[in-house]
Scaffold this active site. Structure first.
Site, PDB file in Angstrom:
ATOM      1  N   ASP A  38       7.446  -0.368   0.666  1.00  0.00           N
ATOM      2  CA  ASP A  38       8.910  -0.424   0.520  1.00  0.00           C
ATOM      3  C   ASP A  38       9.393  -1.822   0.860  1.00  0.00           C
ATOM      4  OD1 ASP A  38      11.065   2.204   0.483  1.00  0.00           O
ATOM      5  OD2 ASP A  38      11.860   0.181   0.747  1.00  0.00           O
ATOM      6  N   SER A  73       7.845  -6.078  -3.433  1.00  0.00           N
ATOM      7  CA  SER A  73       8.644  -5.421  -4.466  1.00  0.00           C
ATOM      8  C   SER A  73       7.700  -4.991  -5.581  1.00  0.00           C
ATOM      9  CB  SER A  73       9.684  -6.385  -5.031  1.00  0.00           C
ATOM     10  OG  SER A  73      10.269  -5.816  -6.189  1.00  0.00           O
ATOM     11  N   VAL A  74       7.954  -3.815  -6.137  1.00  0.00           N
ATOM     12  CA  VAL A  74       7.136  -3.362  -7.270  1.00  0.00           C
ATOM     13  C   VAL A  74       7.468  -4.152  -8.541  1.00  0.00           C
ATOM     14  CG1 VAL A  74       6.859  -0.988  -6.415  1.00  0.00           C
ATOM     15  CG2 VAL A  74       8.808  -1.526  -7.902  1.00  0.00           C
ATOM     16  N   ASN A 100       7.425   5.756  -7.285  1.00  0.00           N
ATOM     17  CA  ASN A 100       8.671   6.385  -6.817  1.00  0.00           C
ATOM     18  C   ASN A 100       9.787   5.375  -6.568  1.00  0.00           C
ATOM     19  OD1 ASN A 100      10.227   8.559  -5.096  1.00  0.00           O
ATOM     20  ND2 ASN A 100       9.947   6.798  -3.742  1.00  0.00           N
ATOM     21  N   SER A 152      13.827  11.342 -14.321  1.00  0.00           N
ATOM     22  CA  SER A 152      15.101  11.910 -13.859  1.00  0.00           C
ATOM     23  C   SER A 152      15.742  12.691 -14.988  1.00  0.00           C
ATOM     24  CB  SER A 152      16.025  10.765 -13.439  1.00  0.00           C
ATOM     25  OG  SER A 152      17.338  11.241 -13.296  1.00  0.00           O
ATOM     26  N   TYR A 165      19.858   3.249 -15.914  1.00  0.00           N
ATOM     27  CA  TYR A 165      18.985   4.166 -15.175  1.00  0.00           C
ATOM     28  C   TYR A 165      18.309   5.158 -16.133  1.00  0.00           C
ATOM     29  CZ  TYR A 165      17.790   7.503 -11.427  1.00  0.00           C
ATOM     30  OH  TYR A 165      17.140   8.341 -10.561  1.00  0.00           O
ATOM     31  N   SER A 167      17.761   4.890 -19.344  1.00  0.00           N
ATOM     32  CA  SER A 167      16.788   4.217 -20.225  1.00  0.00           C
ATOM     33  C   SER A 167      15.472   3.992 -19.487  1.00  0.00           C
ATOM     34  CB  SER A 167      17.323   2.859 -20.688  1.00  0.00           C
ATOM     35  OG  SER A 167      18.569   3.027 -21.306  1.00  0.00           O
ATOM     36  N   LYS A 169      14.380   5.594 -16.859  1.00  0.00           N
ATOM     37  CA  LYS A 169      13.720   6.844 -16.466  1.00  0.00           C
ATOM     38  C   LYS A 169      13.027   7.537 -17.637  1.00  0.00           C
ATOM     39  CE  LYS A 169      14.230   7.160 -12.050  1.00  0.00           C
ATOM     40  NZ  LYS A 169      13.059   6.747 -11.247  1.00  0.00           N
ATOM     41  N   ALA A 197      17.225  15.844  -5.091  1.00  0.00           N
ATOM     42  CA  ALA A 197      17.175  15.851  -3.621  1.00  0.00           C
ATOM     43  C   ALA A 197      18.342  15.063  -3.055  1.00  0.00           C
ATOM     44  CB  ALA A 197      15.858  15.248  -3.139  1.00  0.00           C
ATOM     45  N   ARG A 200      19.888   8.977   0.272  1.00  0.00           N
ATOM     46  CA  ARG A 200      20.992   7.997   0.310  1.00  0.00           C
ATOM     47  C   ARG A 200      21.446   7.662  -1.115  1.00  0.00           C
ATOM     48  NH1 ARG A 200      18.211   2.107   1.546  1.00  0.00           N
ATOM     49  NH2 ARG A 200      17.244   1.990  -0.506  1.00  0.00           N
TER      50      ARG A 200
HETATM   51  P1  NAI Z   1      16.099   6.162  -1.890  1.00  0.00           P
HETATM   52  O1  NAI Z   1      17.071   5.067  -2.120  1.00  0.00           O
HETATM   53  O2  NAI Z   1      16.176   6.914  -0.620  1.00  0.00           O
HETATM   54  O3  NAI Z   1      14.601   5.652  -2.063  1.00  0.00           O
HETATM   55  C1  NAI Z   1      14.225   4.655  -2.943  1.00  0.00           C
HETATM   56  C2  NAI Z   1      13.323   3.713  -2.193  1.00  0.00           C
HETATM   57  O4  NAI Z   1      12.801   2.749  -3.110  1.00  0.00           O
HETATM   58  C3  NAI Z   1      14.071   2.940  -1.114  1.00  0.00           C
HETATM   59  O5  NAI Z   1      13.418   3.086   0.129  1.00  0.00           O
HETATM   60  C4  NAI Z   1      14.050   1.507  -1.618  1.00  0.00           C
HETATM   61  O6  NAI Z   1      14.022   0.519  -0.584  1.00  0.00           O
HETATM   62  C5  NAI Z   1      12.801   1.498  -2.457  1.00  0.00           C
HETATM   63  N1  NAI Z   1      12.804   0.419  -3.446  1.00  0.00           N
HETATM   64  C6  NAI Z   1      13.818   0.073  -4.283  1.00  0.00           C
HETATM   65  N2  NAI Z   1      13.459  -0.967  -5.029  1.00  0.00           N
HETATM   66  C7  NAI Z   1      12.184  -1.288  -4.671  1.00  0.00           C
HETATM   67  C8  NAI Z   1      11.259  -2.269  -5.119  1.00  0.00           C
HETATM   68  N3  NAI Z   1      11.585  -3.162  -6.060  1.00  0.00           N
HETATM   69  N4  NAI Z   1      10.033  -2.304  -4.548  1.00  0.00           N
HETATM   70  C9  NAI Z   1       9.693  -1.425  -3.567  1.00  0.00           C
HETATM   71  N5  NAI Z   1      10.539  -0.478  -3.118  1.00  0.00           N
HETATM   72  C10 NAI Z   1      11.773  -0.403  -3.669  1.00  0.00           C
HETATM   73  O7  NAI Z   1      16.295   7.170  -3.133  1.00  0.00           O
HETATM   74  P2  NAI Z   1      15.478   8.481  -3.545  1.00  0.00           P
HETATM   75  O8  NAI Z   1      16.472   9.473  -3.974  1.00  0.00           O
HETATM   76  O9  NAI Z   1      14.487   8.836  -2.527  1.00  0.00           O
HETATM   77  O10 NAI Z   1      14.749   7.966  -4.884  1.00  0.00           O
HETATM   78  C11 NAI Z   1      13.334   7.965  -5.077  1.00  0.00           C
HETATM   79  C12 NAI Z   1      13.061   7.999  -6.560  1.00  0.00           C
HETATM   80  O11 NAI Z   1      13.489   9.249  -7.105  1.00  0.00           O
HETATM   81  C13 NAI Z   1      13.786   6.918  -7.348  1.00  0.00           C
HETATM   82  O12 NAI Z   1      12.955   6.450  -8.375  1.00  0.00           O
HETATM   83  C14 NAI Z   1      14.961   7.675  -7.938  1.00  0.00           C
HETATM   84  O13 NAI Z   1      15.471   7.050  -9.097  1.00  0.00           O
HETATM   85  C15 NAI Z   1      14.322   9.005  -8.221  1.00  0.00           C
HETATM   86  N6  NAI Z   1      15.234  10.111  -8.394  1.00  0.00           N
HETATM   87  C16 NAI Z   1      15.904  10.639  -7.321  1.00  0.00           C
HETATM   88  C17 NAI Z   1      16.732  11.726  -7.499  1.00  0.00           C
HETATM   89  C18 NAI Z   1      17.398  12.406  -6.369  1.00  0.00           C
HETATM   90  O14 NAI Z   1      17.975  13.481  -6.592  1.00  0.00           O
HETATM   91  N7  NAI Z   1      17.336  11.863  -5.159  1.00  0.00           N
HETATM   92  C19 NAI Z   1      16.994  12.277  -8.844  1.00  0.00           C
HETATM   93  C20 NAI Z   1      16.197  11.689  -9.894  1.00  0.00           C
HETATM   94  C21 NAI Z   1      15.357  10.634  -9.657  1.00  0.00           C
END
Ligand code: NAI
Length: 307
Positions: A38, A73-74, A100, A152, A165, A167, A169, A197, A200
């Site tokens: 992360d 960063s990924v 993720n 998503s 987003y 596009s 996903k 889920a 944040r």
């Molecule tokens: P989150 O914001 O809690 O977690 C995302 C994490 O990715 C963060 O810890 C962030 O620092 C990290 N991150 C962002 N850019 C990064 C990068 N370039 N390199 C490394 N780490 C990076 O959000 P959440 O909800 O846990 O999201 C996780 C995944 O699930 C994401 O891909 C999100 O788009 C996807 N998602 C989540 C949904 C939900 O209901 N929470 C719905 C659909 C998809």
């Protein structure tokens, strides 16, 4: 029925919070050694701190598991390589990759700065590509790999204000569909989830009433299943959250030939839209070649193949 992970090593990107943190902890609780990646930025992916990944590693170690942090960063090829190299350097290999990491920058398309479009493609799509590219040869060589893409419903079905987003996903699903053709025979399997889920990222749009059932752990059960030694699924898309699990599939209708061998007119299309869009006999295909074959068979059956 059993689930096992035989001395497996996982990389979970974006594991410093939300879903990634939960996936990492669930896998670690099953004895999987985990790289917690992360960059520790905000929900838009800006800023950075090693704290996010370090805290999750600490939680895993406290619970008796094994984990190391990575802060890259990924969204760069070098970052993807470093992330996978962290697994190799610390645990000798990589067996499981959970793509993720993600960010959001919502705006209507009319108002969206295109830099915010490419920024999301860079993290969601290219981030998954860079990490998978680095892990793929190792997985092919050992003839074991489990890759999970985080798609998503916004991408699968559309969502207002999310063109960037959505596009990114849905492109992950295309990436998966092509990858499974190259990995399946070597037991390198790729699947996608569309999670729901409370994190944040979603706290402004999710009802707090649902909070107890919207915990990321409800999603991690599916991720852990898709990564198990016993799982032989590839190419699946699963909507999951709150204890709800449902397969999502792209299907094609039976279709219809227009013009009887001659070039059809737009009026032919208009007159036959009901038949073109009839999904009563819709079915999925395993790859693009199967679609072409089905169309040729239908042509032959209808006497339309040129002699
Ligand atoms: P989150 O914001 O809690 O977690 C995302 C994490 O990715 C963060 O810890 C962030 O620092 C990290 N991150 C962002 N850019 C990064 C990068 N370039 N390199 C490394 N780490 C990076 O959000 P959440 O909800 O846990 O999201 C996780 C995944 O699930 C994401 O891909 C999100 O788009 C996807 N998602 C989540 C949904 C939900 O209901 N929470 C719905 C659909 C998809």
């Amino acid at each position: 029925m059993s689930i096992s992970y035989d001395d497996r090593v996982a990389v979970v990107t974006g594991a410093g919070s939300g879903l990634g943190r939960s996936h990492a902890k669930v896998l670690a609780s099953k004895g999987v050694k985990v790289v917690v990646n992360d960059l520790g930025g905000n929900v838009a992916g800006e800023g950075g701190s090693s704290r996010a990944a370090d805290d999750v590693v600490e939680e895993i170690i406290q619970a008796g598991g094994e984990a190391v942090a990575n802060y890259d960063s990924v969204a760069s090829q070098e970052g993807g390589q470093n992330i996978i190299q962290t697994a190799v350097d610390n645990f000798g290999s990589v067996d499981i990759l959970i793509n993720n990491a993600g960010n959001v920058r919502d705006k209507s398309f009319a108002k969206m700065d295109l830099d915010n479009f490419t920024a999301l493609m860079d993290v969601h799509l290219m981030g998954a590509v860079y990490c998978t590219k680095a892990a793929w040869p190792l997985m092919l060589e050992k003839q074991f790999g489990r890759v999970v893409m985080t798609s998503s419903s916004a991408g699968l079905f559309g969502s207002h204000g999310h063109t960037n987003y959505a596009s990114a996903k849905l492109s992950l699903v295309g990436f998966m569909h092509a990858l499974i053709q190259e990995g399946s025979r070597k037991n390198v399997l790729v699947n996608s989830i569309a999670p729901m889920a409370l994190t944040r990222m979603t706290e402004e749009v999710m009802s707090p009433k649902l909070a107890p059932m919207m915990q990321p752990e409800f999603v991690s059960a599916m991720v852990a299943f898709l990564c198990a030694d016993e799982c032989d699924l590839s190419g699946q898309i699963v909507e999951c959250g709150m204890g709800y699990f449902s397969k999502v599939q792209i299907v094609e209708g039976a279709g219809v030939f227009l013009g009887n061998g001659d070039v059809p007119s737009p009026e032919d299309v208009q007159a036959n839209w009901d038949a073109i869009s009839d999904m009563s006999e819709a079915k999925p295909y395993r790859h693009a070649g199967q679609v072409s074959r089905a169309v040729f068979h239908k042509m032959k059956a209808e006497g339309l193949l040129p002699q």
